[in-house]
Write a protein that holds these residues in place. Structure first.
Motif, PDB file in Angstrom:
ATOM      1  N   ALA A  94       0.826  -1.198   0.000  1.00  0.00           N
ATOM      2  CA  ALA A  94       0.000   0.000   0.000  1.00  0.00           C
ATOM      3  C   ALA A  94       0.863   1.253   0.000  1.00  0.00           C
ATOM      4  CB  ALA A  94      -0.931  -0.004   1.212  1.00  0.00           C
ATOM      5  N   ARG A  95       1.906   1.240   0.806  1.00  0.00           N
ATOM      6  CA  ARG A  95       2.810   2.387   0.855  1.00  0.00           C
ATOM      7  C   ARG A  95       3.424   2.660  -0.518  1.00  0.00           C
ATOM      8  NH1 ARG A  95       5.472   4.767   5.051  1.00  0.00           N
ATOM      9  NH2 ARG A  95       4.847   3.067   6.452  1.00  0.00           N
ATOM     10  N   ALA A  96       3.890   1.605  -1.190  1.00  0.00           N
ATOM     11  CA  ALA A  96       4.510   1.770  -2.507  1.00  0.00           C
ATOM     12  C   ALA A  96       3.517   2.339  -3.509  1.00  0.00           C
ATOM     13  CB  ALA A  96       5.048   0.427  -2.999  1.00  0.00           C
ATOM     14  N   ALA A  97       2.282   1.850  -3.486  1.00  0.00           N
ATOM     15  CA  ALA A  97       1.263   2.359  -4.406  1.00  0.00           C
ATOM     16  C   ALA A  97       0.938   3.813  -4.115  1.00  0.00           C
ATOM     17  CB  ALA A  97       0.004   1.497  -4.303  1.00  0.00           C
ATOM     18  N   MET A  98       0.922   4.194  -2.853  1.00  0.00           N
ATOM     19  CA  MET A  98       0.621   5.570  -2.487  1.00  0.00           C
ATOM     20  C   MET A  98       1.744   6.523  -2.891  1.00  0.00           C
ATOM     21  SD  MET A  98      -0.996   4.700   1.266  1.00  0.00           S
ATOM     22  CE  MET A  98      -1.260   6.396   1.777  1.00  0.00           C
ATOM     23  N   VAL A  99       2.978   6.087  -2.688  1.00  0.00           N
ATOM     24  CA  VAL A  99       4.119   6.919  -3.083  1.00  0.00           C
ATOM     25  C   VAL A  99       4.101   7.154  -4.591  1.00  0.00           C
ATOM     26  CG1 VAL A  99       6.630   6.969  -3.267  1.00  0.00           C
ATOM     27  CG2 VAL A  99       5.549   6.287  -1.118  1.00  0.00           C
ATOM     28  N   ALA A 100       3.800   6.106  -5.350  1.00  0.00           N
ATOM     29  CA  ALA A 100       3.728   6.257  -6.803  1.00  0.00           C
ATOM     30  C   ALA A 100       2.604   7.208  -7.198  1.00  0.00           C
ATOM     31  CB  ALA A 100       3.526   4.891  -7.453  1.00  0.00           C
ATOM     32  N   ALA A 101       1.473   7.132  -6.515  1.00  0.00           N
ATOM     33  CA  ALA A 101       0.339   8.002  -6.830  1.00  0.00           C
ATOM     34  C   ALA A 101       0.642   9.461  -6.494  1.00  0.00           C
ATOM     35  CB  ALA A 101      -0.896   7.538  -6.081  1.00  0.00           C
ATOM     36  N   MET A 102       1.500   9.690  -5.510  1.00  0.00           N
ATOM     37  CA  MET A 102       1.861  11.058  -5.149  1.00  0.00           C
ATOM     38  C   MET A 102       2.554  11.801  -6.284  1.00  0.00           C
ATOM     39  SD  MET A 102       3.248  10.644  -1.230  1.00  0.00           S
ATOM     40  CE  MET A 102       2.205   9.974   0.066  1.00  0.00           C
TER      41      MET A 102
END
Length: 347
Positions: free
Chosen positions: A18-26
């Motif tokens: 989830a963290r990786a997906a959120m960082v990419a979305a940022m």
């Protein structure tokens, strides 16, 4: 010593996926409603997450509405409908229902008119799992999703809702799932996002994390992670039972979530236990974490027939996928020592 987190029903640690997906979305600049390339890229991330969540829920992507959390989803599904509910429901549900469904001593609810009722899949405090009747109007899946198998399209439920932070996703994002052909009236109006059901620019970062967490949670479920957690919960209860024979493990003889143990030790306030365990390095709870930090006698236990005094002496331990046997046994040792001090004061 390092602290041990045993309050997963309140919220869960953020999964690395989830963290990786959120960082990419940022790093995405576009608004999902914009038609240019940047907007389309943002929308693609959002729709991928919607598909990930749909697959995890056994639902259709077009029937999922992203909202700010399970509380908003409950309001969207329940407001103004006058449905019947029970005293074991979360406060976010009880705020909108006629609280007149009967609960037995095992925490099971009798539903005579499913089309006019709401019933949770699993209870956040006791872990007790309900059998959902065909044609049920609304169901709260917040605690059960990710821990036990679910399939919305086969459930016979009209609407259900879930929250990301209960499965290792971020806080502040949830979803309402609708039966195909069913719709709801938007409570937040404006730009018509989410197929006109919930206006406002979508929380793309939260949505991306939600989708990734749902996919990872499904993989955990399929790989048997929660079977291992259930064994740890049973080890915990067996160990504590040897230390305190008067302790009641609520729902022990029925269907429960694999990670949840709610215990009542007569005369020993749950609030006191939480503080003592906190000082010993363990995060546990006296019940739901949704009462502005207040500790009060459990309305769930009261609905099940426990007295006010008994309900005020409850302690909830909720394990997670990363919980180890060493942590469980360490907690059991600390709790048993605190119980011995409590018992000596009472003699």
């Amino acid at each position: 010593m390092a602290r041990v987190y045993l309050d997963h029903n309140a919220t869960t640690p953020l999964r690395r996926e989830a963290r990786a997906a959120m960082v990419a979305a940022m790093d995405l600049v576009g608004n999902p409603s914009s038609v240019h390339a940047e907007g389309r890229a943002a929308k693609a991330v959002m729709e991928r997450a919607r598909s990930q969540l749909a697959e995890a829920l056994g639902a259709q992507a077009a029937d999922i509405v992203f909202v700010s959390g399970a509380t908003e989803a409950a309001a969207l599904a329940l407001a103004g409908r006058g449905l019947h509910g029970a005293g074991i429901e979360h406060d976010a549900v009880r705020a909108w229902v006629e609280e007149d469904l009967e609960v037995d001593g095992l925490g099971r609810v009798a539903v005579s008119d499913p089309a006019a009722s709401t019933l949770q899949l699993a209870n956040s405090e006791t872990g007790i799992v309900q059998d959902l009747p065909e044609g049920l109007a609304v169901s709260d899946w917040t605690q059960g999703f990710g821990k036990i198998p679910v399939a919305f399209d086969w459930s016979g439920v009209d609407m259900a809702f879930v929250s990301a932070h209960k499965i290792g996703g971020p806080k502040g994002i949830g979803a309402l799932i609708l039966r195909r052909g069913l719709d709801v009236e938007a409570r937040i109006r404006g730009g018509g996002q989410e197929m006109g059901r919930r206006s406002g620019t979508e929380n793309l970062i939260g949505i991306a994390g939600f989708g990734a967490a749902a996919q990872a949670a499904t993989q955990d479920l399929e790989s048997g992670v929660w079977d291992r957690v259930a064994k740890l919960r049973n080890i915990l209860e067996k160990t504590l039972d040897h230390s305190a024979r008067d302790t009641i493990f609520v729902g022990k003889d029925g269907a429960r979530l694999p990670n949840t143990s709610l215990m009542i030790t007569p005369g020993w306030k749950g609030e006191t236990q939480v503080m003592q365990m906190d000082l010993a390095g363990f995060a546990v709870s006296a019940g739901s974490a949704c009462s502005s930090g207040k500790v009060k006698a459990s309305s769930v236990l009261r609905a099940m027939g426990y007295s006010e005094t008994e309900a005020s002496c409850a302690l909830r331990v909720s394990l997670g996928p990363e919980t180890t046997e060493a942590e469980v046994l360490s907690f059991a040792e600390a709790w048993a020592a605190a119980h011995e001090r409590f018992a000596r004061r009472g003699r």
